[in-house]
Write an enzyme that holds these catalytic residues in place. Structure first.
Site, mmCIF file in Angstrom:
data_model
loop_
_atom_site.group_PDB
_atom_site.id
_atom_site.type_symbol
_atom_site.label_atom_id
_atom_site.label_comp_id
_atom_site.label_asym_id
_atom_site.label_seq_id
_atom_site.Cartn_x
_atom_site.Cartn_y
_atom_site.Cartn_z
ATOM 1 N N ASP A 61 38.200 -5.402 7.412
ATOM 2 C CA ASP A 61 37.317 -6.111 8.202
ATOM 3 C C ASP A 61 35.863 -5.051 7.998
ATOM 4 O OD1 ASP A 61 37.365 -4.007 10.853
ATOM 5 O OD2 ASP A 61 39.189 -4.229 9.846
ATOM 6 N N GLU A 83 37.827 -4.352 23.731
ATOM 7 C CA GLU A 83 38.036 -2.976 24.037
ATOM 8 C C GLU A 83 36.916 -2.506 24.768
ATOM 9 O OE1 GLU A 83 36.727 -0.482 20.086
ATOM 10 O OE2 GLU A 83 37.055 -2.717 19.423
#
Length: 271
Positions: A70, A156
């Site tokens: 990623d 998150e």
């Protein structure tokens, strides 16, 4: 000499019986051939490096055949052809953050991966100071249809943010996540994945959300140890990976399954 019709008929039957019988090609046969052709193109069990390696013991991420990366603005131009040949089988790119930030390298990364034949998806970094609806609309505005993979909701805690450090309750987090997932699913016709971290997972109970798959970060232990009983499809096992074609450090991930399972999942071929 006169040949009676019965003799001619019997001769025709004998000729027909002597011809080899060709079985019709079924849809299942075609799908199986397609599956094997796609599997044969994969580079499995790649040997990527790590600038800060961890001793995994017997639960090595290298035991999984399908790996990918990623990337975001922090990765410079990537040689996607080189990365694919080295074993990068998929890529997720940061596209948006909150309700007004877009990653400046998203389009570049996406086009490069597409040109090299690397399946891609995009992710949204969630901020708890804006509504799920606003953030979903912002993502849709910046990410075109046509991705190979489902998109990703990255949830998150954001303690280092200069603008939003809210920590809502687990119930609020799960409610907002469900709204975001539903909006993207309706637009892109595929349910997004949820990416999260250990502390967020433990604090919010986000793993209780059904009907979606999870991408879990765990750079110092197998997910079965760090997320006991947790469901996962992708595992991010390092943030300091070394991959041919990528300058500097990069996140590396594995898919939980065989090469055949990967192709079925990627292309929604079913089981």
């Amino acid at each position: 000499m006169r040949v009676f019709p019965l003799v001619l008929a019997l001769a025709g039957i004998l000729v027909a019986c002597s011809r080899p019988q060709v079985e019709p090609v079924t849809v299942a046969d075609q799908q199986a051939a397609q599956l094997q052709a796609e599997v044969s193109r994969l580079v499995t069990y790649p040997k990527f490096g790590d600038f800060d390696p961890y001793d995994w013991g017997n639960r090595k991420p290298q035991s999984y055949p399908i790996h990918g990366i990623d990337a975001s603005r922090w990765q410079s131009t990537i040689d996607w052809e080189k990365a694919r040949k080295a074993g990068v089988s998929f890529a997720f790119f940061k596209a948006t953050e909150g309700g007004d930030l877009a990653d400046p390298r998203f389009a570049e990364h996406r086009r490069g991966a597409q040109a090299a034949g690397v399946p891609w998806g995009a992710y949204h970094y969630y901020y708890f100071c804006r509504s799920a609806e606003e953030q979903a609309r912002w993502f849709i505005r910046n990410v075109p249809r046509g991705a190979d993979l489902p998109h990703v909701l990255d949830m998150e805690w954001t303690p280092r943010s200069k603008t939003c450090t809210k920590r809502p309750s687990g119930a609020k987090v799960r409610s907002e996540a469900r709204k975001f997932l539903a909006i993207l699913q309706a637009h892109y016709d595929r349910r997004p994945i949820i990416y999260t971290t250990v502390d967020f997972y433990q604090d919010t109970g986000i793993g209780d959300i059904g009907g979606t798959e999870f991408w879990l970060r765990s750079v110092a232990g197998h997910p079965s140890e760090v997320y006991p009983g947790g469901r996962w499809t992708f595992w991010q096992y390092t943030g300091t990976g070394e991959v041919p074609g990528v300058d500097g450090e990069v996140d590396i991930n594995v898919f939980r399954g065989s090469p055949e399972a990967w192709v079925r999942w990627r292309d929604r071929l079913g089981t």
